[in-house]
Design an enzyme around this catalytic site. Structure first.
Site, PDB file in Angstrom:
ATOM      1  CE  LYS A  40      30.214 104.761  31.375  1.00 56.67           C
ATOM      2  NZ  LYS A  40      29.843 104.099  30.123  1.00 56.67           N
ATOM      3  CE1 TYR A  66      23.033  82.955  33.727  1.00 56.53           C
ATOM      4  CE2 TYR A  66      20.716  82.389  34.025  1.00 56.53           C
ATOM      5  CZ  TYR A  66      22.027  82.007  33.791  1.00 56.53           C
ATOM      6  OH  TYR A  66      22.333  80.683  33.624  1.00 56.53           O
ATOM      7  CG  ASN A 121      43.595  94.143  23.370  1.00 59.19           C
ATOM      8  OD1 ASN A 121      43.650  93.475  22.350  1.00 59.19           O
ATOM      9  ND2 ASN A 121      43.383  95.450  23.356  1.00 59.19           N
ATOM     10  CB  VAL A 123      41.700  90.526  20.791  1.00 59.37           C
ATOM     11  CG1 VAL A 123      42.649  90.666  19.604  1.00 59.37           C
ATOM     12  CG2 VAL A 123      40.305  90.145  20.326  1.00 59.37           C
ATOM     13  CG  ASP A 124      45.281  87.524  18.361  1.00 58.03           C
ATOM     14  OD1 ASP A 124      44.567  87.511  17.347  1.00 58.03           O
ATOM     15  OD2 ASP A 124      46.128  88.410  18.593  1.00 58.03           O
ATOM     16  CB  SER A 144      38.350  93.039  17.143  1.00 57.48           C
ATOM     17  OG  SER A 144      39.225  93.106  18.253  1.00 57.48           O
ATOM     18  CB  ALA A 151      41.163 100.230  10.011  1.00 62.18           C
ATOM     19  NE  ARG A 152      45.092 101.820  15.336  1.00 62.21           N
ATOM     20  CZ  ARG A 152      45.195 101.258  16.522  1.00 62.21           C
ATOM     21  NH1 ARG A 152      46.006 100.213  16.694  1.00 62.21           N
ATOM     22  NH2 ARG A 152      44.503 101.717  17.555  1.00 62.21           N
ATOM     23  CG  HIS A 176      45.152  93.728  18.283  1.00 66.43           C
ATOM     24  ND1 HIS A 176      45.345  94.791  17.434  1.00 66.43           N
ATOM     25  CD2 HIS A 176      44.599  94.241  19.414  1.00 66.43           C
ATOM     26  CE1 HIS A 176      44.914  95.898  18.017  1.00 66.43           C
ATOM     27  NE2 HIS A 176      44.467  95.593  19.227  1.00 66.43           N
TER      28      HIS A 176
END
Length: 318
Positions: A40, A66, A121, A123-124, A144, A151-152, A176
């Site tokens: 991927k 690495y 997540n 995330v905090d 983040s 933004a939402r 979050h």
């Protein structure tokens, strides 16, 4: 002229959207991509290489090794366990701690001395995990946080008042997640409180509840329909990276480590933070209403409880 290099760990929905935005804007000279699925990562690198002729500046995109960590300015961690149906972000904790601890140890052992940026997540709590395992100073680790939630909130208010979303100042702080706090006392358009711009016969509490609930719920609604949220959060990460590399001095609601601000200590939580070449340079303390401050402390208590659980897991691993 300084050369900029980033390493992206995790080339899933969020990571690949982030990488595409970096190439489109031509923000760095070099980007190394690492993923547990090597095919991927390789395919994304090829695909992104073919996008470079259309970017603003050329970005040397390659599969990471690495050795790439040592001279990187920023490591962006998008790696994460999968969110099972019905789970909250906080339920991801145990699986992601298992992923993060050896990964962070290896990055630090490489000689890396730059900045960590992450959306993984919860995330905090994962920001706290990175700080504890790396022993890096707090300014070098930025989650983040509530940047996407903000933004939402901006977007939903912009639709109500028929203005561009970036003309709305409307912060979301705290976790979050479900305990996030909409800071209505500071929500403004052109310097005017948004609630003052509503028709006089508006039921203010009903309006606030509707917008706040939509802001909290929309992430789950998106996830149910497409299995991820990736476009908004990827651009949030781009904004953070750009602010660090180019000393933008912008304010974003990100996961920052508080040490007395808002009456909180020793917790990563979403708060307004100045981001520049020093990383998370300083926290801005908004004058919150009593209700908002109480809600923020409640949100912090939830995060702290899970930080303690993360500590217990790390203690068993190390």
């Amino acid at each position: 002229m300084a050369r900029h290099k980033i390493v992206l760990i995790g080339s899933g929905y969020v990571g690949s959207a982030f990488a595409h935005a970096i190439v489109a804007k031509g923000l760095v000279d070099e980007m190394a991509i690492i993923d547990i699925d090597e095919d991927k990562a390789k395919a994304d690198v090829w695909d992104l290489n073919h996008a470079t002729p259309f970017g603003d500046n050329f970005v040397n995109v390659h599969v990471g090794q690495y050795e790439d960590f040592k001279d990187a300015d920023i490591v962006v961690i998008c790696a994460s366990a999968k969110l099972a149906k019905g789970e909250t972000r906080l339920k991801l904790l145990e699986d992601n701690v298992d992923i993060f601890v050896p990964m962070i140890q290896r990055i630090v052992d490489s000689g890396f001395d730059g900045y960590f940026v992450l959306p993984s997540n919860p995330v905090d709590i994962m920001s706290y995990v990175v700080k504890r395992v790396s022993n890096f100073p707090k300014n070098k680790i930025i989650g983040s946080g509530t940047s996407l939630d903000t933004a939402r909130f901006q977007f939903f208010l912009s639709r109500e008042f028929d203005v561009a979303p970036n003309q709305v100042y409307a912060p979301i702080i705290g976790e979050h997640g479900d305990s996030q706090v909409a800071v209505w006392s500071h929500a403004q358009i052109a310097g005017e409180p948004v609630l003052d711009l509503l028709p006089s016969n508006t039921n203010l509490e009903a309006f606030k509840t509707s917008i706040s609930n939509r802001t909290t719920q929309i992430g789950y609604d998106i996830y149910v329909r497409k299995g991820t949220t990736n476009f908004g959060i990827s651009l949030s990460l781009v904004r953070i990276v750009e602010a660090i590399l180019f000393n933008k001095n912008i304010i974003m609601n990100v996961s920052s480590y508080v040490e007395g601000e808002y009456g909180l200590s020793d917790v990563y939580i979403g708060v307004p933070t100045v981001i520049n070449r020093n990383g998370a340079d300083r926290i801005i303390e908004l004058a919150l209403s009593k209700e908002e401050l109480s809600q923020l402390h409640h949100s912090a208590d939830i995060i702290l409880d899970y930080q303690r659980q993360a500590d217990a897991i790390i203690d068993q691993m190390c």
